[in-house]
Design an enzyme around this catalytic site. Sequence first.
Site, PDB file in Angstrom:
ATOM      1  CB  CYS A 164      -3.844   3.413  -1.411  1.00  0.00           C
ATOM      2  SG  CYS A 164      -4.995   4.729  -1.088  1.00  0.00           S
ATOM      3  CG  ASP A 168       0.662  -2.226   6.326  1.00  0.00           C
ATOM      4  OD1 ASP A 168      -0.314  -2.416   7.075  1.00  0.00           O
ATOM      5  OD2 ASP A 168       0.597  -1.559   5.280  1.00  0.00           O
ATOM      6  CE  LYS A 183      -7.129  -0.055   6.534  1.00  0.00           C
ATOM      7  NZ  LYS A 183      -7.862   0.304   5.334  1.00  0.00           N
ATOM      8  CG  HIS A 193      -1.870   0.981   1.459  1.00  0.00           C
ATOM      9  ND1 HIS A 193      -1.593   2.252   1.895  1.00  0.00           N
ATOM     10  CD2 HIS A 193      -3.206   0.933   1.277  1.00  0.00           C
ATOM     11  CE1 HIS A 193      -2.726   2.946   1.980  1.00  0.00           C
ATOM     12  NE2 HIS A 193      -3.716   2.171   1.603  1.00  0.00           N
ATOM     13  CD  GLN A 248      -6.819  -4.384   4.170  1.00  0.00           C
ATOM     14  OE1 GLN A 248      -7.743  -5.137   4.463  1.00  0.00           O
ATOM     15  NE2 GLN A 248      -7.025  -3.123   3.839  1.00  0.00           N
TER      16      GLN A 248
HETATM   17  N1  PMP Z   1      -1.665  -0.568   4.784  1.00  0.00           N
HETATM   18  C1  PMP Z   1      -2.610  -1.304   4.207  1.00  0.00           C
HETATM   19  C2  PMP Z   1      -2.269  -2.674   3.689  1.00  0.00           C
HETATM   20  C3  PMP Z   1      -3.909  -0.809   4.095  1.00  0.00           C
HETATM   21  O1  PMP Z   1      -4.861  -1.534   3.529  1.00  0.00           O
HETATM   22  C4  PMP Z   1      -4.203   0.486   4.605  1.00  0.00           C
HETATM   23  C5  PMP Z   1      -5.584   1.096   4.494  1.00  0.00           C
HETATM   24  N2  PMP Z   1      -6.189   0.939   3.269  1.00  0.00           N
HETATM   25  C6  PMP Z   1      -3.180   1.206   5.209  1.00  0.00           C
HETATM   26  C7  PMP Z   1      -1.928   0.646   5.286  1.00  0.00           C
HETATM   27  C8  PMP Z   1      -3.403   2.560   5.784  1.00  0.00           C
HETATM   28  O2  PMP Z   1      -4.255   2.499   6.880  1.00  0.00           O
HETATM   29  P1  PMP Z   1      -4.845   3.837   7.528  1.00  0.00           P
HETATM   30  O3  PMP Z   1      -5.434   4.605   6.388  1.00  0.00           O
HETATM   31  O4  PMP Z   1      -5.861   3.352   8.494  1.00  0.00           O
HETATM   32  O5  PMP Z   1      -3.706   4.544   8.168  1.00  0.00           O
END
Ligand code: PMP
Length: 420
Positions: free
Chosen positions: A377, A213, A239, A136, A216
């Site tokens: 993203c 990270d 999430k 991401h 997910q």
């Molecule tokens: N890493 C991953 C794999 C994600 O899916 C996301 C959110 N789509 C993020 C980071 C960022 O998370 P946040 O917007 O809650 O900071």
Amino acid sequence: MSVPASIREAPRPAALDVERVRVDFPILRERVRGRPLVYLDNGATTQKPRSVIDAVSRYYAQDNANVHRAVHSLAQRATEAYEAARARVARFLGAADAREVVFMRGTTEAINLVARSFLRPRLNPGDEILVTALEHHSNIVPWQLVAEEAGARLRVVPMDAQGALVLDEFEALFSERTRLLAVAHVSNALGTVAPVTEMAAVARRHGVPVLVDGAQAVAHRAVDVQALGCDFYAFSAHKMYGPTGIGVLWGRLEHLEGMRPYQGGGEMIRRVTFEGSEYAPPPARFEAGTPNIAGAVGLGAAIDFLEAIGPETAGAHEHDLLAYATERISEIPGLRLIGTAPEKAAILSFVFEDVHAHDVGTILDSEGVAVRVGHLCAMPVMRHFGIPAVTRASFGVYNTRGEVDRLVAALWKVREVFGR
Ligand code: PMP
């Protein structure tokens, strides 16, 4: 105790009683465009159970005060609630010590903190940061920001046509210039589960710290940071059935103790004079200003909710939906799955050869089905597959096979509208 009775009283189900779970989510009774909502955008954010909503509102109704600052009773109650949430997170992650849990705004802020406070001081010109091809943006850009400043560069673990990481080439990417490995536990765009335990073991052999990270992952599988063998683990509450605006950086205490503060302000100091300040130990050192107290309380309730179900049970339920949906949507002409790695979590991305993802999303919405469309993203992932955008259905504990059927019917409608 904030766990909903419907879940608490059920014996740990081998198969989830999804109808009982659904009762706890008020939003699932909403209608969208005249149809019962089918919410399949859990990868972006999950819905919130009554127990989380109530925990947040009870905190404001009964305990609200600022933390750590006053001697009055409410302040003590708020501080206890905030610190109890920290201890709850520590247990959830298998952390050795609650001081290893830093409350952040979310995954993004957690990664930025590590980039800025842990990595930046260690980076010299020519150094390398290892990331993977499935990240991401929030696990790419923070590293680029510090790499640019230091004259360092990113190196990328490749992935194959299915969206699985190519580990044959992994170890060869390490050099004496490698300063960190950053990897997503589960890809938000493809659902690929990265073999983080094995990857962390390789990194350890090379003396390279590892950030995972977990955005997910945490809602869909059990996470034990000791077993993973990583140095940092980042995730967002929203999430995993918790509130927005709160997340966690878990970091090994010896790392956190050696890190400079990320932001300055109240709460993060021991002593301040105009000549200089002495910083508080972690985690307070990284929590400048008034924190998201209600968010932390809500996150604690979300963990109670998830653990009452059992992360493995949640994962197994979602896996069943993924398998069923994969089979059903594969029957639709012109539809191509994006991300077919052997180990996948609850994410199903796809493209129609001849229909733009935004048109797919709009037609699905008109049928009451909420999905994600766009680059998610993860522009480098889109580029890898040679596409600008995907449609993504992502599953949570409250989704059903009936909802998958609604998704599939809506996709057939897309087919009809675009004439094939
Ligand atoms: N890493 C991953 C794999 C994600 O899916 C996301 C959110 N789509 C993020 C980071 C960022 O998370 P946040 O917007 O809650 O900071």
